[in-house]
Design an enzyme around this catalytic site. Structure first.
Site, short mmCIF file in Angstrom:
data_model
loop_
_atom_site.label_atom_id
_atom_site.label_comp_id
_atom_site.label_asym_id
_atom_site.label_seq_id
_atom_site.Cartn_x
_atom_site.Cartn_y
_atom_site.Cartn_z
N LYS A 22 -25.64 -17.53 36.40
CA LYS A 22 -26.16 -17.44 37.78
C LYS A 22 -27.63 -17.02 37.79
O LYS A 22 -28.46 -17.64 38.44
CB LYS A 22 -25.37 -16.38 38.60
CG LYS A 22 -23.89 -16.61 38.66
CD LYS A 22 -23.20 -15.56 39.53
CE LYS A 22 -23.24 -14.14 39.00
NZ LYS A 22 -22.41 -13.90 37.82
N ARG A 95 -19.49 -10.00 46.20
CA ARG A 95 -18.46 -10.02 45.15
C ARG A 95 -17.09 -9.66 45.71
O ARG A 95 -16.11 -9.67 44.96
CB ARG A 95 -18.81 -9.00 44.07
CG ARG A 95 -19.56 -9.57 42.86
CD ARG A 95 -19.99 -8.38 42.04
NE ARG A 95 -20.14 -8.60 40.63
CZ ARG A 95 -21.31 -8.75 40.04
NH1 ARG A 95 -22.42 -8.83 40.73
NH2 ARG A 95 -21.38 -8.85 38.73
N ARG A 133 -25.71 -11.70 24.17
CA ARG A 133 -26.88 -11.82 25.05
C ARG A 133 -27.87 -10.68 24.78
O ARG A 133 -27.49 -9.52 24.67
CB ARG A 133 -26.41 -11.78 26.50
CG ARG A 133 -27.51 -11.83 27.52
CD ARG A 133 -26.96 -12.12 28.89
NE ARG A 133 -26.36 -10.96 29.52
CZ ARG A 133 -25.99 -10.92 30.79
NH1 ARG A 133 -26.13 -12.00 31.56
NH2 ARG A 133 -25.46 -9.85 31.31
N ARG A 166 -27.66 -5.18 27.12
CA ARG A 166 -27.20 -4.37 28.25
C ARG A 166 -25.99 -3.55 27.83
O ARG A 166 -25.13 -4.04 27.12
CB ARG A 166 -26.82 -5.30 29.41
CG ARG A 166 -27.94 -5.48 30.42
CD ARG A 166 -27.64 -6.52 31.45
NE ARG A 166 -26.37 -6.35 32.17
CZ ARG A 166 -25.99 -7.12 33.19
NH1 ARG A 166 -26.78 -8.10 33.61
NH2 ARG A 166 -24.86 -6.94 33.80
N ARG A 177 -15.10 -6.52 33.06
CA ARG A 177 -15.88 -7.23 34.10
C ARG A 177 -15.22 -8.58 34.44
O ARG A 177 -15.20 -9.00 35.59
CB ARG A 177 -17.33 -7.43 33.63
CG ARG A 177 -18.13 -6.13 33.63
CD ARG A 177 -19.38 -6.23 32.80
NE ARG A 177 -20.36 -7.17 33.33
CZ ARG A 177 -21.32 -7.74 32.60
NH1 ARG A 177 -21.43 -7.48 31.31
NH2 ARG A 177 -22.16 -8.56 33.16
P1 AMP Z 1 -24.58 -8.06 37.27
O1 AMP Z 1 -25.98 -7.81 36.81
O2 AMP Z 1 -24.50 -8.97 38.45
O3 AMP Z 1 -23.67 -8.49 36.15
O4 AMP Z 1 -24.01 -6.66 37.78
C1 AMP Z 1 -23.89 -5.55 36.90
C2 AMP Z 1 -22.96 -4.50 37.51
O5 AMP Z 1 -23.52 -4.04 38.75
C3 AMP Z 1 -21.58 -5.01 37.87
O6 AMP Z 1 -20.69 -5.00 36.77
C4 AMP Z 1 -21.17 -4.02 38.96
O7 AMP Z 1 -20.81 -2.78 38.41
C5 AMP Z 1 -22.48 -3.82 39.71
N1 AMP Z 1 -22.66 -4.79 40.81
C6 AMP Z 1 -23.59 -5.79 40.90
N2 AMP Z 1 -23.45 -6.47 42.04
C7 AMP Z 1 -22.40 -5.92 42.69
C8 AMP Z 1 -21.74 -6.20 43.92
N3 AMP Z 1 -22.12 -7.22 44.70
N4 AMP Z 1 -20.69 -5.41 44.26
C9 AMP Z 1 -20.28 -4.38 43.49
N5 AMP Z 1 -20.85 -4.08 42.31
C10 AMP Z 1 -21.89 -4.84 41.90
#
Ligand code: AMP
Length: 226
Positions: A22, A95, A133, A166, A177
């Site tokens: 994404k 989400r 990654r 990360r 996740r």
């Molecule tokens: P991402 O970078 O999108 O993979 O997000 C990393 C982490 O941030 C996720 O595993 C969640 O813990 C938190 N996070 C990001 N976006 C959301 C969201 N829309 N709702 C809840 N938690 C989020």
């Protein structure tokens, strides 16, 4: 970021499991098509880094691979939309059903349109992609130890920044996740499918192919976003 060619008031949600691409697809096209780019994960990580109250509350959820509570994320993302106009790409938000409904109510209030790009991939493919990654600390460029290694180990090809993994790309956290995606986020696909606003594409295709398909969905015949 905004240019005259950007559609007024359209939010394009990039939806899909972690690691499906994404962020990569959205950042590439945001630059090319002059859309704003907002990532809820990036905003949260910035808060964690700065040690804000939101960052302190979010951290434990992020470290365990769970979701940050709806109210915190929604307030943060909608606030970041307030000052923007034109075309906006949203990565990682919404989400949950609650987040989706909050976003739709916000968009109705501003008279904006919603479009959803849904990227899909097999869990085993995603696990392999995420655990290998590595990301540039300075410019955010994304590499893969096997498929897309940097020219010099540990160093970004673009800006010379240091590369890191990360914390939540460790195998145990990635597994959590993915589980959270299937349980809490994937049901939203039905919500968007019913509204007729969603385009589903495989995230396992070569990047250029996915970029071309998304570009075609966003660009009208006259070269402006539809
Ligand atoms: P991402 O970078 O999108 O993979 O997000 C990393 C982490 O941030 C996720 O595993 C969640 O813990 C938190 N996070 C990001 N976006 C959301 C969201 N829309 N709702 C809840 N938690 C989020």
């Amino acid at each position: 970021m905004k240019s005259d060619s950007a559609a007024s008031g359209v939010v394009v949600v990039f939806f899909g499991p972690p690691g499906v691409g994404k962020g990569t697809v959205a950042t590439r096209l945001a630059e090319e098509l002059k859309y704003h780019f907002i990532s809820s994960g990036d905003l949260l990580r910035a808060n964690v880094k700065e040690g804000t109250e939101l960052g302190r509350e979010a951290r434990s959820h992020m470290d365990s691979g769970g979701l940050v509570p709806d109210q915190l994320v929604t307030r943060m993302v909608l606030k970041s939309l307030d000052s923007l106009s034109g075309g906006i790409f949203l990565d990682g938000f919404p989400r949950t059903q609650v987040q989706a409904e909050e976003l739709e109510s916000y968009l109705r209030g501003r008279g904006w349109r919603l479009q959803v790009i849904d990227l899909t991939a097999d869990d085993r493919f995603l696990m392999k992609r995420l655990v290998e990654r590595i990301i540039c600390r300075s410019c955010g460029a994304i590499y893969h130890r096997t498929n897309l290694p940097p020219r010099v180990e540990g160093t970004c090809d673009h800006c010379g920044g240091a590369l890191y993994q990360r914390d939540d790309d460790r195998p145990d956290v990635v597994a959590r996740r993915l589980e959270v995606y299937h349980q809490q986020s994937a049901p939203l696909r039905e919500h968007y499918r019913r509204q007729g606003v969603m385009l589903t594409l495989s995230g396992e295709k070569p990047l250029e192919e996915t970029l071309a398909a998304v570009r075609a969905a966003l660009i009208g015949r006259n070269g402006a976003p539809e």
